[in-house]
Design a protein around this motif. Structure first.
Motif, PDB file in Angstrom:
ATOM      1  N   LEU A  13       0.899  -1.085  -0.044  1.00 43.12           N
ATOM      2  CA  LEU A  13      -0.022   0.098   0.080  1.00 43.12           C
ATOM      3  C   LEU A  13       0.729   1.197  -0.025  1.00 43.12           C
ATOM      4  CD1 LEU A  13      -2.726   1.456   0.201  1.00 43.12           C
ATOM      5  CD2 LEU A  13      -2.606   1.163   2.517  1.00 43.12           C
ATOM      6  N   ARG A  14       1.815   1.212   0.895  1.00 40.76           N
ATOM      7  CA  ARG A  14       2.680   2.483   0.896  1.00 40.76           C
ATOM      8  C   ARG A  14       3.421   2.637  -0.491  1.00 40.76           C
ATOM      9  NH1 ARG A  14       5.417   6.120   4.104  1.00 40.76           N
ATOM     10  NH2 ARG A  14       4.577   5.100   6.082  1.00 40.76           N
ATOM     11  N   ALA A  15       4.027   1.401  -1.048  1.00 38.10           N
ATOM     12  CA  ALA A  15       4.535   1.706  -2.369  1.00 38.10           C
ATOM     13  C   ALA A  15       3.763   2.292  -3.378  1.00 38.10           C
ATOM     14  CB  ALA A  15       5.242   0.304  -2.607  1.00 38.10           C
ATOM     15  N   TRP A  16       2.487   1.844  -3.480  1.00 41.87           N
ATOM     16  CA  TRP A  16       1.653   2.436  -4.455  1.00 41.87           C
ATOM     17  C   TRP A  16       1.373   3.862  -4.355  1.00 41.87           C
ATOM     18  CZ3 TRP A  16       2.134  -0.073  -8.742  1.00 41.87           C
ATOM     19  CH2 TRP A  16       2.035  -1.488  -8.756  1.00 41.87           C
ATOM     20  N   LEU A  17       0.968   4.070  -2.950  1.00 42.83           N
ATOM     21  CA  LEU A  17       0.677   5.418  -2.777  1.00 42.83           C
ATOM     22  C   LEU A  17       1.773   6.376  -3.043  1.00 42.83           C
ATOM     23  CD1 LEU A  17      -1.648   5.279   0.255  1.00 42.83           C
ATOM     24  CD2 LEU A  17      -2.374   5.589  -2.042  1.00 42.83           C
ATOM     25  N   GLU A  18       3.087   5.878  -2.812  1.00 42.55           N
ATOM     26  CA  GLU A  18       4.179   6.825  -3.094  1.00 42.55           C
ATOM     27  C   GLU A  18       4.391   6.978  -4.433  1.00 42.55           C
ATOM     28  OE1 GLU A  18       7.341   5.312  -0.676  1.00 42.55           O
ATOM     29  OE2 GLU A  18       6.548   6.523   0.910  1.00 42.55           O
ATOM     30  N   ARG A  19       4.205   5.849  -5.197  1.00 44.62           N
ATOM     31  CA  ARG A  19       4.401   5.705  -6.721  1.00 44.62           C
ATOM     32  C   ARG A  19       3.461   6.771  -7.315  1.00 44.62           C
ATOM     33  NH1 ARG A  19       9.072   4.138  -9.701  1.00 44.62           N
ATOM     34  NH2 ARG A  19       8.385   3.736 -11.735  1.00 44.62           N
ATOM     35  N   TYR A  20       2.246   6.704  -6.888  1.00 39.84           N
ATOM     36  CA  TYR A  20       1.336   7.633  -7.446  1.00 39.84           C
ATOM     37  C   TYR A  20       0.516   8.532  -6.577  1.00 39.84           C
ATOM     38  CZ  TYR A  20       1.363   4.199 -11.094  1.00 39.84           C
ATOM     39  OH  TYR A  20       1.545   3.274 -12.228  1.00 39.84           O
ATOM     40  N   PRO A  21       1.120   9.783  -6.397  1.00 40.28           N
ATOM     41  CA  PRO A  21       0.998  10.773  -5.269  1.00 40.28           C
ATOM     42  C   PRO A  21      -0.543  11.239  -5.204  1.00 40.28           C
ATOM     43  CG  PRO A  21       2.993  11.540  -6.226  1.00 40.28           C
ATOM     44  CD  PRO A  21       2.303  10.292  -7.305  1.00 40.28           C
ATOM     45  N   GLY A  22      -1.245  11.299  -6.396  1.00 38.19           N
ATOM     46  CA  GLY A  22      -2.450  11.379  -6.545  1.00 38.19           C
ATOM     47  C   GLY A  22      -3.650  10.421  -6.139  1.00 38.19           C
ATOM     48  N   ALA A  23      -3.149   9.099  -5.601  1.00 35.88           N
ATOM     49  CA  ALA A  23      -4.042   7.909  -5.334  1.00 35.88           C
ATOM     50  C   ALA A  23      -4.500   8.190  -4.154  1.00 35.88           C
ATOM     51  CB  ALA A  23      -3.245   6.810  -5.571  1.00 35.88           C
ATOM     52  N   VAL A  24      -5.788   7.327  -3.728  1.00 36.10           N
ATOM     53  CA  VAL A  24      -6.304   7.503  -2.506  1.00 36.10           C
ATOM     54  C   VAL A  24      -6.556   6.112  -2.249  1.00 36.10           C
ATOM     55  CG1 VAL A  24      -8.376   8.288  -0.961  1.00 36.10           C
ATOM     56  CG2 VAL A  24      -7.427   9.915  -2.759  1.00 36.10           C
ATOM     57  N   ALA A  25      -6.312   5.561  -0.906  1.00 39.97           N
ATOM     58  CA  ALA A  25      -6.673   4.239  -0.515  1.00 39.97           C
ATOM     59  C   ALA A  25      -7.977   4.327   0.061  1.00 39.97           C
ATOM     60  CB  ALA A  25      -5.549   3.871   0.808  1.00 39.97           C
ATOM     61  N   VAL A  26      -8.741   3.079  -0.305  1.00 40.72           N
ATOM     62  CA  VAL A  26      -9.987   2.951  -0.106  1.00 40.72           C
ATOM     63  C   VAL A  26     -10.416   1.586   0.434  1.00 40.72           C
ATOM     64  CG1 VAL A  26     -11.092   4.595  -1.745  1.00 40.72           C
ATOM     65  CG2 VAL A  26     -10.685   2.437  -2.521  1.00 40.72           C
ATOM     66  N   GLY A  27     -11.201   1.492   1.417  1.00 39.66           N
ATOM     67  CA  GLY A  27     -11.742   0.379   1.985  1.00 39.66           C
ATOM     68  C   GLY A  27     -12.027   0.445   3.519  1.00 39.66           C
ATOM     69  N   ASP A  28     -12.036  -0.539   4.185  1.00 39.04           N
ATOM     70  CA  ASP A  28     -12.007  -0.461   5.641  1.00 39.04           C
ATOM     71  C   ASP A  28     -10.870  -0.009   6.158  1.00 39.04           C
ATOM     72  OD1 ASP A  28     -12.483  -1.011   8.491  1.00 39.04           O
ATOM     73  OD2 ASP A  28     -13.547  -2.566   8.262  1.00 39.04           O
ATOM     74  N   MET A  29     -10.611   1.327   6.628  1.00 39.04           N
ATOM     75  CA  MET A  29      -9.481   2.150   6.681  1.00 39.04           C
ATOM     76  C   MET A  29      -9.313   2.287   8.095  1.00 39.04           C
ATOM     77  SD  MET A  29      -8.187   1.624   3.661  1.00 39.04           S
ATOM     78  CE  MET A  29      -6.619   2.597   3.933  1.00 39.04           C
ATOM     79  N   ARG A  30     -10.203   1.776   8.841  1.00 39.10           N
ATOM     80  CA  ARG A  30     -10.223   2.137  10.451  1.00 39.10           C
ATOM     81  C   ARG A  30      -8.926   2.143  11.026  1.00 39.10           C
ATOM     82  NH1 ARG A  30     -14.054  -2.912  12.884  1.00 39.10           N
ATOM     83  NH2 ARG A  30     -14.119  -3.399  10.706  1.00 39.10           N
ATOM     84  N   ASP A  31      -8.318   1.137  10.755  1.00 38.03           N
ATOM     85  CA  ASP A  31      -6.889   1.038  11.627  1.00 38.03           C
ATOM     86  C   ASP A  31      -5.718   1.640  10.909  1.00 38.03           C
ATOM     87  OD1 ASP A  31      -8.247  -0.333  13.863  1.00 38.03           O
ATOM     88  OD2 ASP A  31      -8.082  -2.185  12.798  1.00 38.03           O
ATOM     89  N   TRP A  32      -5.911   2.131   9.522  1.00 36.08           N
ATOM     90  CA  TRP A  32      -4.804   2.260   8.924  1.00 36.08           C
ATOM     91  C   TRP A  32      -3.929   3.636   9.259  1.00 36.08           C
ATOM     92  CZ3 TRP A  32      -1.647  -0.545   5.812  1.00 36.08           C
ATOM     93  CH2 TRP A  32      -2.013  -1.678   5.393  1.00 36.08           C
TER      94      TRP A  32
END
Length: 256
Positions: A90-109
């Motif tokens: 997850l970190r690698a993709w978000l760093e690779r694509y700075p405009g991306a948003v992580a979606v899902g059950d993110m309560r603990d992230w």
């Protein structure tokens, strides 16, 4: 751009807009491999990754995704749950694509990646993403791994993304890693039970038959063309294969 035809190994295009990628590793059953896979769904206006891939495969899967997208960015990353094979990059993709948003059950992230918390969007079953020519609908998982598991459905290509459910191991011989269910033998029930006992943990202690009507209703309502899990082949024969998956999630001695 590569056409990602069937080659015997991942990646493989499963529809014109969905790439199946990842790699395989030896399973607990000698001679068999399990997929550690994820999917890239390309809508007209937005792109979503379904799971992230395993960190050990980063360089290979990054190249697959970039070749498939041919310059387009990733807009959403959906870790179906927080286990390493599904969220470890997850970190690698978000760093690779700075405009991306992580979606899902993110309560603990925010506890895991506090510096990226501003890029997390918590969703619940019933919510959806508009990808332009299709909707990506989040679903409650019938056969879940962890409490934060979600499934999803692509309304255009009718792909049901079901995380750890419906695992389908394959022989570790050349050319066996990118088959659809119609291209190989039916899944072995004993092997599925072994996987479900280790990955989901609860099936060996639980009579899963009360969940079968819920699974049947989901399949009847969505009418998926493809079942796309993280640890098995892509199932292009849902109706024919679902009875075996039911038997594979029951404890030994019970039958669907």
């Amino acid at each position: 751009m590569p056409d990602f035809d069937r080659t015997g190994t991942l990646p493989r295009l499963i529809t014109a807009d969905c790439l199946w990628t990842g790699r395989c590793i030896p399973s607990s059953v000698p001679g068999l491999h399990a997929h550690y896979a994820f999917y890239v769904l390309r809508g007209r206006d937005a792109v979503v990754l379904v799971d992230t891939g395993h960190p050990m495969h980063w360089e290979d899967v990054r190249a697959d995704v970039e070749a498939f997208l041919d310059g387009r960015p990733v807009d959403y990353v959906f870790p179906t749950h927080s286990e390493l094979p599904h969220s470890g990059l997850l970190r690698a993709w978000l760093e690779r694509y700075p405009g991306a948003v992580a979606v899902g059950d993110m309560r603990d992230w925010p506890l895991y990646l506090p510096d990226l918390a501003h890029r997390f969007r918590h969703v619940v079953a019933g919510e959806s993403l508009d990808l332009g020519d299709r909707r990506f609908v989040f679903l409650p998982p019938v056969w879940r791994d962890l409490p934060d598991t979600l499934w999803a459905f692509d309304t255009k290509d009718r792909i049901l993304f079901l995380s750890d459910a419906c695992a389908y191991f394959h022989a570790h011989v050349p050319g066996q890693c990118d088959h659809f269910s119609s291209e190989i033998a039916p899944p072995d029930v004993a092997i599925m039970r072994d996987f479900n006992d280790k990955a989901l943990h609860w099936p060996k202690f639980t009579d899963s038959r009360p969940s079968f009507p819920e699974m049947d209703e989901l399949i009847a309502r969505l009418r998926p063309r493809l079942l796309a899990g993280a640890h098995g082949c892509v199932v292009d024969t849902p109706a024919e294969t679902l009875p075996a998956f039911k038997r594979g999630i029951l404890p030994e001695g019970l039958d669907a």
